[in-house]
Motif scaffolding. Structure first.
Motif, PDB file in Angstrom:
ATOM      1  N   ALA A   1      53.104   1.746 -74.251  1.00 43.12           N
ATOM      2  CA  ALA A   1      53.969   2.856 -73.832  1.00 43.12           C
ATOM      3  C   ALA A   1      53.173   4.133 -73.541  1.00 43.12           C
ATOM      4  O   ALA A   1      53.391   4.772 -72.514  1.00 43.12           O
ATOM      5  N   PRO A   2      52.220   4.551 -74.405  1.00 38.29           N
ATOM      6  CA  PRO A   2      51.445   5.763 -74.070  1.00 38.29           C
ATOM      7  C   PRO A   2      50.630   5.605 -72.787  1.00 38.29           C
ATOM      8  O   PRO A   2      50.512   6.542 -72.002  1.00 38.29           O
ATOM      9  N   LEU A   3      50.106   4.403 -72.563  1.00 38.52           N
ATOM     10  CA  LEU A   3      49.343   4.160 -71.340  1.00 38.52           C
ATOM     11  C   LEU A   3      50.245   4.271 -70.113  1.00 38.52           C
ATOM     12  O   LEU A   3      49.864   4.875 -69.096  1.00 38.52           O
ATOM     13  N   ALA A   4      51.444   3.729 -70.204  1.00 37.21           N
ATOM     14  CA  ALA A   4      52.387   3.810 -69.086  1.00 37.21           C
ATOM     15  C   ALA A   4      52.807   5.260 -68.844  1.00 37.21           C
ATOM     16  O   ALA A   4      52.888   5.704 -67.690  1.00 37.21           O
ATOM     17  N   MET A   5      53.047   6.010 -69.915  1.00 41.37           N
ATOM     18  CA  MET A   5      53.426   7.420 -69.744  1.00 41.37           C
ATOM     19  C   MET A   5      52.283   8.219 -69.134  1.00 41.37           C
ATOM     20  O   MET A   5      52.499   9.085 -68.295  1.00 41.37           O
ATOM     21  N   PHE A   6      51.044   7.905 -69.540  1.00 39.86           N
ATOM     22  CA  PHE A   6      49.888   8.578 -68.959  1.00 39.86           C
ATOM     23  C   PHE A   6      49.772   8.274 -67.470  1.00 39.86           C
ATOM     24  O   PHE A   6      49.506   9.162 -66.658  1.00 39.86           O
ATOM     25  N   ALA A   7      49.980   7.036 -67.081  1.00 47.65           N
ATOM     26  CA  ALA A   7      49.890   6.653 -65.669  1.00 47.65           C
ATOM     27  C   ALA A   7      50.960   7.366 -64.847  1.00 47.65           C
ATOM     28  O   ALA A   7      50.690   7.859 -63.736  1.00 47.65           O
ATOM     29  N   VAL A   8      52.176   7.458 -65.377  1.00 49.49           N
ATOM     30  CA  VAL A   8      53.256   8.151 -64.661  1.00 49.49           C
ATOM     31  C   VAL A   8      52.934   9.637 -64.544  1.00 49.49           C
ATOM     32  O   VAL A   8      53.083  10.245 -63.478  1.00 49.49           O
ATOM     33  N   ALA A   9      52.476  10.260 -65.634  1.00 51.48           N
ATOM     34  CA  ALA A   9      52.133  11.689 -65.602  1.00 51.48           C
ATOM     35  C   ALA A   9      50.983  11.946 -64.635  1.00 51.48           C
ATOM     36  O   ALA A   9      50.980  12.941 -63.899  1.00 51.48           O
ATOM     37  N   PHE A  10      49.997  11.042 -64.616  1.00 53.58           N
ATOM     38  CA  PHE A  10      48.868  11.182 -63.697  1.00 53.58           C
ATOM     39  C   PHE A  10      49.333  11.095 -62.246  1.00 53.58           C
ATOM     40  O   PHE A  10      48.895  11.861 -61.390  1.00 53.58           O
ATOM     41  N   GLY A  11      50.234  10.181 -61.956  1.00 53.91           N
ATOM     42  CA  GLY A  11      50.761  10.040 -60.592  1.00 53.91           C
ATOM     43  C   GLY A  11      51.560  11.255 -60.154  1.00 53.91           C
ATOM     44  O   GLY A  11      51.398  11.745 -59.029  1.00 53.91           O
ATOM     45  N   VAL A  12      52.411  11.765 -61.039  1.00 51.02           N
ATOM     46  CA  VAL A  12      53.210  12.953 -60.700  1.00 51.02           C
ATOM     47  C   VAL A  12      52.300  14.164 -60.526  1.00 51.02           C
ATOM     48  O   VAL A  12      52.463  14.960 -59.596  1.00 51.02           O
ATOM     49  N   GLY A  13      51.313  14.314 -61.403  1.00 51.48           N
ATOM     50  CA  GLY A  13      50.369  15.433 -61.276  1.00 51.48           C
ATOM     51  C   GLY A  13      49.585  15.364 -59.975  1.00 51.48           C
ATOM     52  O   GLY A  13      49.350  16.378 -59.324  1.00 51.48           O
ATOM     53  N   GLY A  14      49.165  14.176 -59.585  1.00 49.80           N
ATOM     54  CA  GLY A  14      48.459  14.022 -58.312  1.00 49.80           C
ATOM     55  C   GLY A  14      49.326  14.374 -57.124  1.00 49.80           C
ATOM     56  O   GLY A  14      48.868  15.008 -56.165  1.00 49.80           O
ATOM     57  N   TRP A  15      50.600  13.981 -57.186  1.00 45.31           N
ATOM     58  CA  TRP A  15      51.525  14.316 -56.102  1.00 45.31           C
ATOM     59  C   TRP A  15      51.720  15.828 -56.009  1.00 45.31           C
ATOM     60  O   TRP A  15      51.711  16.396 -54.907  1.00 45.31           O
ATOM     61  N   VAL A  16      51.876  16.493 -57.156  1.00 41.61           N
ATOM     62  CA  VAL A  16      52.054  17.947 -57.162  1.00 41.61           C
ATOM     63  C   VAL A  16      50.809  18.635 -56.610  1.00 41.61           C
ATOM     64  O   VAL A  16      50.901  19.555 -55.795  1.00 41.61           O
ATOM     65  N   LEU A  17      49.630  18.193 -57.025  1.00 41.57           N
ATOM     66  CA  LEU A  17      48.385  18.784 -56.543  1.00 41.57           C
ATOM     67  C   LEU A  17      48.234  18.578 -55.036  1.00 41.57           C
ATOM     68  O   LEU A  17      47.871  19.505 -54.304  1.00 41.57           O
ATOM     69  N   THR A  18      48.531  17.384 -54.547  1.00 42.34           N
ATOM     70  CA  THR A  18      48.430  17.114 -53.112  1.00 42.34           C
ATOM     71  C   THR A  18      49.388  17.988 -52.311  1.00 42.34           C
ATOM     72  O   THR A  18      49.016  18.554 -51.279  1.00 42.34           O
ATOM     73  N   THR A  19      50.616  18.120 -52.796  1.00 40.91           N
ATOM     74  CA  THR A  19      51.592  18.957 -52.100  1.00 40.91           C
ATOM     75  C   THR A  19      51.148  20.406 -52.101  1.00 40.91           C
ATOM     76  O   THR A  19      51.245  21.095 -51.077  1.00 40.91           O
ATOM     77  N   TRP A  20      50.638  20.902 -53.213  1.00 39.85           N
ATOM     78  CA  TRP A  20      50.171  22.294 -53.289  1.00 39.85           C
ATOM     79  C   TRP A  20      49.019  22.535 -52.317  1.00 39.85           C
ATOM     80  O   TRP A  20      48.979  23.547 -51.621  1.00 39.85           O
ATOM     81  N   LEU A  21      48.063  21.586 -52.254  1.00 42.35           N
ATOM     82  CA  LEU A  21      46.941  21.745 -51.328  1.00 42.35           C
ATOM     83  C   LEU A  21      47.403  21.719 -49.874  1.00 42.35           C
ATOM     84  O   LEU A  21      46.878  22.458 -49.041  1.00 42.35           O
ATOM     85  N   ARG A  22      48.379  20.867 -49.553  1.00 45.08           N
ATOM     86  CA  ARG A  22      48.906  20.837 -48.182  1.00 45.08           C
ATOM     87  C   ARG A  22      49.554  22.173 -47.821  1.00 45.08           C
ATOM     88  O   ARG A  22      49.361  22.693 -46.731  1.00 45.08           O
ATOM     89  N   ILE A  23      50.345  22.718 -48.741  1.00 43.83           N
ATOM     90  CA  ILE A  23      51.012  23.993 -48.477  1.00 43.83           C
ATOM     91  C   ILE A  23      49.977  25.099 -48.341  1.00 43.83           C
ATOM     92  O   ILE A  23      50.049  25.928 -47.425  1.00 43.83           O
ATOM     93  N   LYS A  24      49.000  25.129 -49.235  1.00 44.16           N
ATOM     94  CA  LYS A  24      47.987  26.181 -49.233  1.00 44.16           C
ATOM     95  C   LYS A  24      47.179  26.182 -47.939  1.00 44.16           C
ATOM     96  O   LYS A  24      46.843  27.237 -47.409  1.00 44.16           O
ATOM     97  N   ASN A  25      46.865  25.006 -47.405  1.00 40.83           N
ATOM     98  CA  ASN A  25      46.009  24.912 -46.233  1.00 40.83           C
ATOM     99  C   ASN A  25      46.782  24.767 -44.926  1.00 40.83           C
ATOM    100  O   ASN A  25      46.183  24.566 -43.883  1.00 40.83           O
ATOM    101  N   GLY A  26      48.101  24.848 -44.972  1.00 40.07           N
ATOM    102  CA  GLY A  26      48.898  24.868 -43.753  1.00 40.07           C
ATOM    103  C   GLY A  26      49.200  23.519 -43.143  1.00 40.07           C
ATOM    104  O   GLY A  26      49.596  23.450 -41.981  1.00 40.07           O
ATOM    105  N   TYR A  27      49.007  22.443 -43.863  1.00 44.51           N
ATOM    106  CA  TYR A  27      49.329  21.127 -43.333  1.00 44.51           C
ATOM    107  C   TYR A  27      50.830  20.865 -43.476  1.00 44.51           C
ATOM    108  O   TYR A  27      51.458  21.344 -44.408  1.00 44.51           O
TER     109      TYR A  27
END
Length: 108
Positions: A13-39
């Motif tokens: 369960a902790p491993l699965a929660m870590f994987a989900v949190a890692f995926g959501v964090g990556g999505w948030v970071l990618t979206t922020w970088l796209r917005i910041k750089n005008g994509y």
């Protein structure tokens, strides 16, 4: 349920929660970088999401563009004036006049 299965789930369960949190964090970071750089952002099915253009935004963009052009023109004239002042100050005859005035002493 078998106790071995429960222990296995408790360990995974902790491993699965870590994987989900890692995926959501990556999505948030990618979206922020796209917005910041005008994509453009992607929608649910991969289509690009562009901001809607309403009349107010088009008018604001036109006003900002004209103000930008005016400020660029004013900056160009200020640069020309500054170049003229620099040329006068670095001119040898101007420097000579200042030295002569300095030798005459204060006006009484």
């Amino acid at each position: 349920m078998d106790p071995e299965h429960i222990v296995f789930i408790q360990h995974m369960a902790p491993l699965a929660m870590f994987a989900v949190a890692f995926g959501v964090g990556g999505w948030v970071l990618t979206t922020w970088l796209r917005i910041k750089n005008g994509y453009p952002l992607d929608g649910a099915w991969g289509q690009a999401v562009y901001p809607k253009k309403d009349e107010e935004m088009v008018e604001r963009l036109r006003l900002l563009s004209s103000e930008n052009a005016q400020l660029r023109a004013e900056l160009g004239s200020v640069k020309d004036r500054l170049a003229t002042v620099e040329r006068i100050v670095t001119d040898a005859s101007y420097r000579l006049d200042r030295e002569i005035e300095g030798l005459r002493g204060p006006a009484n």
